[in-house]
Scaffold this motif. Structure first.
Motif, short mmCIF file in Angstrom:
data_model
loop_
_atom_site.label_atom_id
_atom_site.label_comp_id
_atom_site.label_asym_id
_atom_site.label_seq_id
_atom_site.Cartn_x
_atom_site.Cartn_y
_atom_site.Cartn_z
N LEU A 1 -23.47 -23.92 2.72
CA LEU A 1 -22.84 -25.24 2.62
C LEU A 1 -22.95 -25.94 3.97
CD1 LEU A 1 -21.00 -27.20 0.93
CD2 LEU A 1 -19.07 -26.12 2.09
N ASP A 2 -23.28 -27.21 3.92
CA ASP A 2 -23.33 -28.05 5.13
C ASP A 2 -22.57 -29.33 4.83
OD1 ASP A 2 -23.93 -29.01 7.62
OD2 ASP A 2 -25.86 -29.87 7.00
N ALA A 3 -21.58 -29.65 5.65
CA ALA A 3 -20.76 -30.84 5.44
C ALA A 3 -20.50 -31.52 6.76
CB ALA A 3 -19.44 -30.44 4.77
N GLY A 4 -20.54 -32.85 6.74
CA GLY A 4 -20.28 -33.59 7.97
C GLY A 4 -20.65 -35.06 7.83
N PRO A 5 -20.38 -35.85 8.84
CA PRO A 5 -20.70 -37.28 8.81
C PRO A 5 -22.20 -37.53 8.73
CG PRO A 5 -19.13 -36.76 10.56
CD PRO A 5 -19.66 -35.47 10.06
#
Length: 399
Positions: free
Chosen positions: A377-381
């Protein structure tokens, strides 16, 4: 016969007392026929009586009774008290000490004393008429019962230790099964907690948005306000139904029934989820790439919850006029997810950092779900604004 066996097991001291009386009776008969009139008749009677009585306490104090028998045996040799029926008590004491597995010295004393008894008796009271070879043969024959008593006791001790080990192992396995069951229940309840978070966060967010919209257009567009209220009602009923099924597991505490209560959304229901979010006022672009196919239930549930949580995040933190896109990509070995929005709200940073209000719990739950199926999982602005969540869920968990 079974009653007699049960009685003997419940009253071992009574059984030993019975055999002591038998030995005393035979010893008295021996004293009356063989030792009567000899200079040591009284000593013979006392020694035979004491040796016979050691059988009574052989279970309570086996080592002490073995020492007593050894001392009385020495007295027999010194006082010229020939072998008699009471000497069978030594067999019982040797067997008991060997079977109990007490101190090493006691076990060794039983073996050595038993093997030495016959040779010492032959030296003290020889039988010249038997000849040298006959005396050797007689000594061996008399030593065999003592050796057999020791071997039998050792065999019984080994067998008891084996059964005790089996019982301990069975008990340990039972405790391990209970511990595993408790761990499984705890894991199931943790999963239910994540499900509750997703259900409540998503549906309540939809209801809040619809309620705000209904209040805003109540006077100007009553029909639109009525539709918003209908959406609130339907969403609330759906949330209550899912919560009842989830809480049903917590009430019963039975993990096996979890499939009966817990909803298991799949990838096909993501489109319905997107439509629900659209009806709440969020513009969502939804596309599916690749060839849809059946996936493991864990992967499908994880994909649904990630999209649900991501869209809830966009609606809560993306700011006004936010738009979002959802992409499902079927690969040969997995499923890819990409959820993006173009929001400008400041809440996204709190969502990632998990600020003081606890908004980061949704992202933590996402990572836990993805980790359970062996995905990433990769999450960010996003560059230029907005927020992006991408995940890759393998069809088979990594070993």
């Amino acid at each position: 016969m079974q009653r007699l066996y049960d009685f003997l097991r419940r009253h071992p001291t009574g059984v030993d007392s019975f055999w002591a009386v038998v030995l005393i009776g035979f010893s008295a008969l021996w004293v009356g026929t063989e030792a009567d009139g000899t200079p040591h008749a009284a000593v013979s009677a006392v020694v035979a009586l004491l040796v016979s009585l050691t059988v009574v306490l052989r279970r309570r104090a086996p080592e002490k009774m073995l020492l007593a028998v050894a001392v009385l045996g020495v007295v027999q040799l010194l006082a010229d008290v020939p072998s008699n029926p009471s000497d069978f008590a030594m067999l019982a004491l040797i067997y008991t000490v060997s079977a109990r597995g007490g101190p090493r010295w006691a076990v060794q004393l039983g073996l050595i004393g038993g093997l030495a008894a016959a040779p010492l008796a032959q030296l003290r009271w020889p039988t010249p008429e038997a000849g040298f070879a006959g005396q050797i043969f007689l000594t061996v024959v008399l030593a065999v019962p003592f050796a057999l008593a020791w071997v039998l006791g050792d065999s019984v001790r080994t067998r008891r230790a084996y059964f005790a080990q089996l019982e301990e192992r069975a008990s340990r396995l039972e405790k391990e099964r209970e511990a595993q069951a408790k761990v499984a229940v705890a894991a199931e309840r943790a999963r239910i907690a994540r499900e509750l978070h997703d259900v409540v966060a998503h549906n309540v967010s939809v209801m809040v948005v619809q309620a705000d919209g209904a209040a805003y257009v109540l006077d100007a567009a009553p029909e639109q306000a009525r539709q918003a209220l209908e959406t609130i009602s339907g969403t609330g009923r759906q949330a209550l139904a899912e919560m009842r099924r989830l809480l049903g597991v917590l009430r019963t505490g039975d993990v096996k029934e979890s499939g009966e209560y817990v909803p298991q959304p799949d990838v096909r229901q993501i489109e319905d989820l997107v439509e629900q979010v659209r009806s709440a006022g969020l513009t969502v672009d939804f596309k599916v790439e690749g060839t849809p196919r059946s996936l493991p239930s864990g992967v499908e549930l994880t994909a649904y919850r990630i999209v649900q949580e991501a869209l809830t995040n966009s609606r809560k933190h993306g700011g006004p006029d936010v738009g979002a896109s959802v992409r499902l990509v079927y690969f040969d070995d997995g499923l890819g997810l990409l959820v993006e929005d173009d929001g400008r709200g400041a809440g996204h940073e709190l969502y990632v950092d998990g600020g003081a209000d606890g908004r980061g719990h949704g992202l933590i739950g996402m990572r836990e779900r993805v980790g359970m199926v062996g995905g990433t999982l990769d999450a960010g602005p996003r560059p230029g604004g907005g927020f992006r969540i991408s995940a890759l869920l393998p069809l088979k968990p990594a070993h």
